[in-house]
Design a protein around this motif. Structure first.
Motif, PDB file in Angstrom:
ATOM      1  N   SER A   7       0.858  -1.172   0.000  1.00 42.41           N
ATOM      2  CA  SER A   7       0.000   0.000   0.000  1.00 42.41           C
ATOM      3  C   SER A   7       0.899   1.228   0.000  1.00 42.41           C
ATOM      4  O   SER A   7       1.769   1.378   0.867  1.00 42.41           O
ATOM      5  CB  SER A   7      -0.907   0.004   1.228  1.00 42.41           C
ATOM      6  OG  SER A   7      -1.748   1.136   1.191  1.00 42.41           O
ATOM      7  N   LEU A   8       0.706   2.108  -0.992  1.00 42.65           N
ATOM      8  CA  LEU A   8       1.489   3.334  -1.106  1.00 42.65           C
ATOM      9  C   LEU A   8       0.552   4.524  -1.086  1.00 42.65           C
ATOM     10  O   LEU A   8      -0.633   4.403  -1.415  1.00 42.65           O
ATOM     11  CB  LEU A   8       2.288   3.344  -2.415  1.00 42.65           C
ATOM     12  CG  LEU A   8       3.269   2.202  -2.639  1.00 42.65           C
ATOM     13  CD1 LEU A   8       3.903   2.317  -4.024  1.00 42.65           C
ATOM     14  CD2 LEU A   8       4.346   2.185  -1.576  1.00 42.65           C
ATOM     15  N   GLN A   9       1.076   5.700  -0.737  1.00 42.82           N
ATOM     16  CA  GLN A   9       0.263   6.909  -0.710  1.00 42.82           C
ATOM     17  C   GLN A   9       0.668   7.801  -1.872  1.00 42.82           C
ATOM     18  O   GLN A   9       1.859   8.076  -2.084  1.00 42.82           O
ATOM     19  CB  GLN A   9       0.432   7.655   0.615  1.00 42.82           C
ATOM     20  CG  GLN A   9      -0.506   8.830   0.751  1.00 42.82           C
ATOM     21  CD  GLN A   9      -0.439   9.467   2.123  1.00 42.82           C
ATOM     22  OE1 GLN A   9       0.546   9.357   2.843  1.00 42.82           O
ATOM     23  NE2 GLN A   9      -1.513  10.151   2.488  1.00 42.82           N
ATOM     24  N   CYS A  10      -0.314   8.277  -2.631  1.00 40.88           N
ATOM     25  CA  CYS A  10      -0.089   9.139  -3.790  1.00 40.88           C
ATOM     26  C   CYS A  10       0.384  10.516  -3.329  1.00 40.88           C
ATOM     27  O   CYS A  10      -0.213  11.112  -2.424  1.00 40.88           O
ATOM     28  CB  CYS A  10      -1.392   9.267  -4.593  1.00 40.88           C
ATOM     29  SG  CYS A  10      -1.265  10.353  -6.022  1.00 40.88           S
ATOM     30  N   VAL A  11       1.450  11.030  -3.950  1.00 38.74           N
ATOM     31  CA  VAL A  11       1.978  12.345  -3.586  1.00 38.74           C
ATOM     32  C   VAL A  11       1.085  13.487  -4.071  1.00 38.74           C
ATOM     33  O   VAL A  11       1.182  14.592  -3.558  1.00 38.74           O
ATOM     34  CB  VAL A  11       3.421  12.563  -4.102  1.00 38.74           C
ATOM     35  CG1 VAL A  11       4.382  11.592  -3.480  1.00 38.74           C
ATOM     36  CG2 VAL A  11       3.478  12.511  -5.613  1.00 38.74           C
ATOM     37  N   ASP A  12       0.220  13.220  -5.052  1.00 41.52           N
ATOM     38  CA  ASP A  12      -0.644  14.281  -5.568  1.00 41.52           C
ATOM     39  C   ASP A  12      -1.962  14.382  -4.810  1.00 41.52           C
ATOM     40  O   ASP A  12      -2.323  15.438  -4.318  1.00 41.52           O
ATOM     41  CB  ASP A  12      -0.929  14.075  -7.059  1.00 41.52           C
ATOM     42  CG  ASP A  12       0.277  14.390  -7.928  1.00 41.52           C
ATOM     43  OD1 ASP A  12       1.240  15.003  -7.434  1.00 41.52           O
ATOM     44  OD2 ASP A  12       0.253  14.026  -9.121  1.00 41.52           O
ATOM     45  N   THR A  18      -2.692   0.417  -4.261  1.00 42.85           N
ATOM     46  CA  THR A  18      -1.947  -0.832  -4.151  1.00 42.85           C
ATOM     47  C   THR A  18      -0.908  -0.927  -5.257  1.00 42.85           C
ATOM     48  O   THR A  18      -1.213  -0.771  -6.439  1.00 42.85           O
ATOM     49  CB  THR A  18      -2.903  -2.035  -4.240  1.00 42.85           C
ATOM     50  OG1 THR A  18      -3.845  -1.925  -3.177  1.00 42.85           O
ATOM     51  CG2 THR A  18      -2.150  -3.343  -4.108  1.00 42.85           C
ATOM     52  N   PHE A  19       0.335  -1.162  -4.857  1.00 48.10           N
ATOM     53  CA  PHE A  19       1.427  -1.475  -5.782  1.00 48.10           C
ATOM     54  C   PHE A  19       1.499  -2.995  -5.769  1.00 48.10           C
ATOM     55  O   PHE A  19       2.102  -3.604  -4.891  1.00 48.10           O
ATOM     56  CB  PHE A  19       2.714  -0.814  -5.292  1.00 48.10           C
ATOM     57  CG  PHE A  19       3.898  -0.962  -6.207  1.00 48.10           C
ATOM     58  CD1 PHE A  19       3.773  -1.010  -7.584  1.00 48.10           C
ATOM     59  CD2 PHE A  19       5.178  -1.009  -5.672  1.00 48.10           C
ATOM     60  CE1 PHE A  19       4.885  -1.124  -8.410  1.00 48.10           C
ATOM     61  CE2 PHE A  19       6.292  -1.122  -6.489  1.00 48.10           C
ATOM     62  CZ  PHE A  19       6.149  -1.181  -7.866  1.00 48.10           C
ATOM     63  N   SER A  20       0.819  -3.601  -6.734  1.00 50.98           N
ATOM     64  CA  SER A  20       0.638  -5.056  -6.718  1.00 50.98           C
ATOM     65  C   SER A  20       1.944  -5.814  -6.914  1.00 50.98           C
ATOM     66  O   SER A  20       2.913  -5.289  -7.464  1.00 50.98           O
ATOM     67  CB  SER A  20      -0.355  -5.471  -7.807  1.00 50.98           C
ATOM     68  OG  SER A  20       0.230  -5.322  -9.084  1.00 50.98           O
ATOM     69  N   ALA A  21       1.948  -7.048  -6.482  1.00 50.82           N
ATOM     70  CA  ALA A  21       3.108  -7.923  -6.665  1.00 50.82           C
ATOM     71  C   ALA A  21       3.435  -8.050  -8.154  1.00 50.82           C
ATOM     72  O   ALA A  21       4.603  -8.032  -8.543  1.00 50.82           O
ATOM     73  CB  ALA A  21       2.835  -9.289  -6.057  1.00 50.82           C
ATOM     74  N   GLN A  22       2.393  -8.132  -8.980  1.00 51.21           N
ATOM     75  CA  GLN A  22       2.592  -8.232 -10.427  1.00 51.21           C
ATOM     76  C   GLN A  22       3.252  -6.963 -10.977  1.00 51.21           C
ATOM     77  O   GLN A  22       4.177  -7.043 -11.789  1.00 51.21           O
ATOM     78  CB  GLN A  22       1.244  -8.466 -11.112  1.00 51.21           C
ATOM     79  CG  GLN A  22       1.334  -8.661 -12.603  1.00 51.21           C
ATOM     80  CD  GLN A  22      -0.030  -8.920 -13.229  1.00 51.21           C
ATOM     81  OE1 GLN A  22      -1.055  -8.869 -12.554  1.00 51.21           O
ATOM     82  NE2 GLN A  22      -0.035  -9.185 -14.510  1.00 51.21           N
ATOM     83  N   ASP A  23       2.800  -5.783 -10.518  1.00 55.64           N
ATOM     84  CA  ASP A  23       3.413  -4.529 -10.957  1.00 55.64           C
ATOM     85  C   ASP A  23       4.862  -4.425 -10.469  1.00 55.64           C
ATOM     86  O   ASP A  23       5.736  -3.940 -11.186  1.00 55.64           O
ATOM     87  CB  ASP A  23       2.611  -3.330 -10.459  1.00 55.64           C
ATOM     88  CG  ASP A  23       1.304  -3.142 -11.210  1.00 55.64           C
ATOM     89  OD1 ASP A  23       1.160  -3.707 -12.320  1.00 55.64           O
ATOM     90  OD2 ASP A  23       0.424  -2.420 -10.686  1.00 55.64           O
ATOM     91  N   GLN A  24       5.123  -4.887  -9.253  1.00 54.32           N
ATOM     92  CA  GLN A  24       6.488  -4.854  -8.720  1.00 54.32           C
ATOM     93  C   GLN A  24       7.417  -5.713  -9.581  1.00 54.32           C
ATOM     94  O   GLN A  24       8.550  -5.324  -9.877  1.00 54.32           O
ATOM     95  CB  GLN A  24       6.504  -5.341  -7.277  1.00 54.32           C
ATOM     96  CG  GLN A  24       5.818  -4.403  -6.310  1.00 54.32           C
ATOM     97  CD  GLN A  24       5.735  -4.991  -4.933  1.00 54.32           C
ATOM     98  OE1 GLN A  24       6.725  -5.467  -4.382  1.00 54.32           O
ATOM     99  NE2 GLN A  24       4.544  -4.955  -4.341  1.00 54.32           N
ATOM    100  N   GLU A  35       9.719   3.039  -6.545  1.00 56.04           N
ATOM    101  CA  GLU A  35       8.302   2.702  -6.522  1.00 56.04           C
ATOM    102  C   GLU A  35       7.526   3.874  -7.120  1.00 56.04           C
ATOM    103  O   GLU A  35       7.998   5.015  -7.095  1.00 56.04           O
ATOM    104  CB  GLU A  35       7.851   2.467  -5.076  1.00 56.04           C
ATOM    105  CG  GLU A  35       8.508   1.273  -4.444  1.00 56.04           C
ATOM    106  CD  GLU A  35       8.082   1.079  -2.987  1.00 56.04           C
ATOM    107  OE1 GLU A  35       7.607   2.036  -2.344  1.00 56.04           O
ATOM    108  OE2 GLU A  35       8.247  -0.055  -2.499  1.00 56.04           O
ATOM    109  N   PRO A  36       6.316   3.622  -7.637  1.00 56.45           N
ATOM    110  CA  PRO A  36       5.526   4.730  -8.173  1.00 56.45           C
ATOM    111  C   PRO A  36       5.137   5.702  -7.069  1.00 56.45           C
ATOM    112  O   PRO A  36       4.895   5.300  -5.928  1.00 56.45           O
ATOM    113  CB  PRO A  36       4.297   4.045  -8.766  1.00 56.45           C
ATOM    114  CG  PRO A  36       4.223   2.717  -8.119  1.00 56.45           C
ATOM    115  CD  PRO A  36       5.618   2.340  -7.752  1.00 56.45           C
TER     116      PRO A  36
END
Length: 97
Positions: A7-12, A18-24, A35-36
């Motif tokens: 779980s990540l927090q958007c800076v905007d 969610t930064f999924s395992a597949q995206d990682q 990370e995004p």
């Protein structure tokens, strides 16, 4: 390496996404090390603001020029500067070889 959803927090906008395992795994394969920072919605909005983004993106402004090498009329995606030569795509490609 085993990836786990994060779980990540958007800076905007500040929402959690969610930064999924597949995206990682995809990021790792591409060689990305960061990370995004933005959620998918804000990422798409920023891409649209900058005029990028492939399909459905805004058209780039094109500028008419005359090739400094062959004299052919063409268009380029940047505003040419006075005193700097600009080439058509064929002459540019040949000069890079």
């Amino acid at each position: 390496m085993a990836y786990v959803d994060k779980s990540l927090q958007c800076v905007d906008c500040g929402i959690n996404f969610t930064f999924s395992a597949q995206d990682q795994e995809f990021f790792a394969q591409k060689g990305y090390v960061n990370e995004p920072k933005r959620c998918p919605t804000c990422r798409e909005a920023r891409k649209a603001e900058r005029g990028g983004g492939g399909f459905g993106g805004a058209q780039r402004q094109m500028f008419p020029v005359t090739c400094a090498q062959c004299g052919q009329s063409t268009q380029v995606p940047f505003e040419p500067r006075t005193g700097k030569p600009v080439y058509c795509s064929d002459c540019y490609r040949n000069a890079k070889r």
